[in-house]
Scaffold this motif. Structure first.
Motif, short mmCIF file in Angstrom:
data_model
loop_
_atom_site.label_atom_id
_atom_site.label_comp_id
_atom_site.label_asym_id
_atom_site.label_seq_id
_atom_site.Cartn_x
_atom_site.Cartn_y
_atom_site.Cartn_z
N ASN A 20 0.85 -1.19 0.00
CA ASN A 20 0.00 0.00 0.00
C ASN A 20 0.89 1.25 0.00
O ASN A 20 2.11 1.15 0.17
CB ASN A 20 -1.00 -0.02 1.16
CG ASN A 20 -0.36 0.10 2.52
OD1 ASN A 20 0.60 0.84 2.70
ND2 ASN A 20 -0.89 -0.63 3.49
N ALA A 21 0.29 2.39 -0.19
CA ALA A 21 1.05 3.63 -0.32
C ALA A 21 1.88 3.94 0.93
O ALA A 21 3.01 4.42 0.83
CB ALA A 21 0.13 4.80 -0.63
N GLY A 22 1.34 3.64 2.10
CA GLY A 22 2.07 3.87 3.33
C GLY A 22 3.32 3.02 3.43
O GLY A 22 4.38 3.48 3.88
N GLU A 23 3.22 1.77 3.01
CA GLU A 23 4.38 0.87 3.01
C GLU A 23 5.44 1.34 2.02
O GLU A 23 6.64 1.28 2.30
CB GLU A 23 3.95 -0.56 2.68
CG GLU A 23 3.08 -1.18 3.75
CD GLU A 23 2.42 -2.48 3.32
OE1 GLU A 23 2.30 -3.37 4.18
OE2 GLU A 23 2.01 -2.60 2.14
N GLU B 134 9.65 3.60 2.72
CA GLU B 134 10.96 3.31 2.13
C GLU B 134 11.69 4.56 1.64
O GLU B 134 12.82 4.47 1.19
CB GLU B 134 10.80 2.34 0.96
CG GLU B 134 10.21 0.99 1.34
CD GLU B 134 11.16 0.17 2.20
OE1 GLU B 134 12.39 0.25 1.96
OE2 GLU B 134 10.66 -0.54 3.09
N PHE B 135 11.03 5.71 1.73
CA PHE B 135 11.58 6.95 1.17
C PHE B 135 11.55 8.06 2.21
O PHE B 135 10.75 8.05 3.13
CB PHE B 135 10.76 7.40 -0.05
CG PHE B 135 10.80 6.42 -1.18
CD1 PHE B 135 11.78 6.50 -2.15
CD2 PHE B 135 9.85 5.41 -1.28
CE1 PHE B 135 11.83 5.59 -3.19
CE2 PHE B 135 9.88 4.50 -2.31
CZ PHE B 135 10.87 4.59 -3.27
N ASN B 136 12.40 9.04 2.02
CA ASN B 136 12.44 10.21 2.88
C ASN B 136 11.71 11.35 2.16
O ASN B 136 12.32 12.33 1.75
CB ASN B 136 13.89 10.59 3.19
CG ASN B 136 13.98 11.71 4.20
OD1 ASN B 136 13.06 11.94 4.98
ND2 ASN B 136 15.09 12.41 4.19
N MET B 137 10.40 11.16 1.95
CA MET B 137 9.58 12.19 1.31
C MET B 137 8.15 12.07 1.80
O MET B 137 7.80 11.07 2.44
CB MET B 137 9.68 12.12 -0.22
CG MET B 137 9.18 10.84 -0.84
SD MET B 137 9.26 10.82 -2.65
CE MET B 137 10.99 11.04 -2.95
N ILE C 148 4.81 10.68 -2.79
CA ILE C 148 4.77 9.28 -3.21
C ILE C 148 3.51 9.03 -4.04
O ILE C 148 3.56 8.36 -5.07
CB ILE C 148 4.82 8.34 -1.99
CG1 ILE C 148 6.20 8.42 -1.32
CG2 ILE C 148 4.50 6.90 -2.39
CD1 ILE C 148 7.36 7.94 -2.16
N SER C 149 2.39 9.60 -3.62
CA SER C 149 1.15 9.45 -4.38
C SER C 149 1.29 10.00 -5.79
O SER C 149 0.78 9.41 -6.75
CB SER C 149 0.00 10.15 -3.66
OG SER C 149 -0.31 9.47 -2.47
#
Length: 66
Positions: free
Chosen positions: A26-29, A33-36, A41-42
């Motif tokens: 899912n988007a949260g997972e 993994e990123f610093n943003m 991410i969406s």
């Protein structure tokens, strides 16, 4: 075809594809993994979807990307 090149031109989107190659997330997972921010991410996920490189399925309140 231009959407595919645009999507693959960004290193963040290439990393998202690498993550999704092994399992659906899912988007949260993915964001973990990123610093943003999650909205960033969406946006990346939206570009990947427009290029038909990522599928999404809504399950309850979560959207699962594969």
């Amino acid at each position: 075809m231009g959407d595919v090149w645009k999507a693959l031109a960004d290193s963040t989107r290439r990393k998202i594809l690498e993550l999704l190659k092994n399992k659906s997330l899912n988007a949260g997972e993915i964001a973990a993994e990123f610093n943003m921010t999650k909205p960033s991410i969406s946006n990346h996920l939206s570009i990947l979807k427009q290029a038909d490189l990522v599928d999404s399925e809504k399950i309850g309140q979560n959207v699962i990307y594969s």
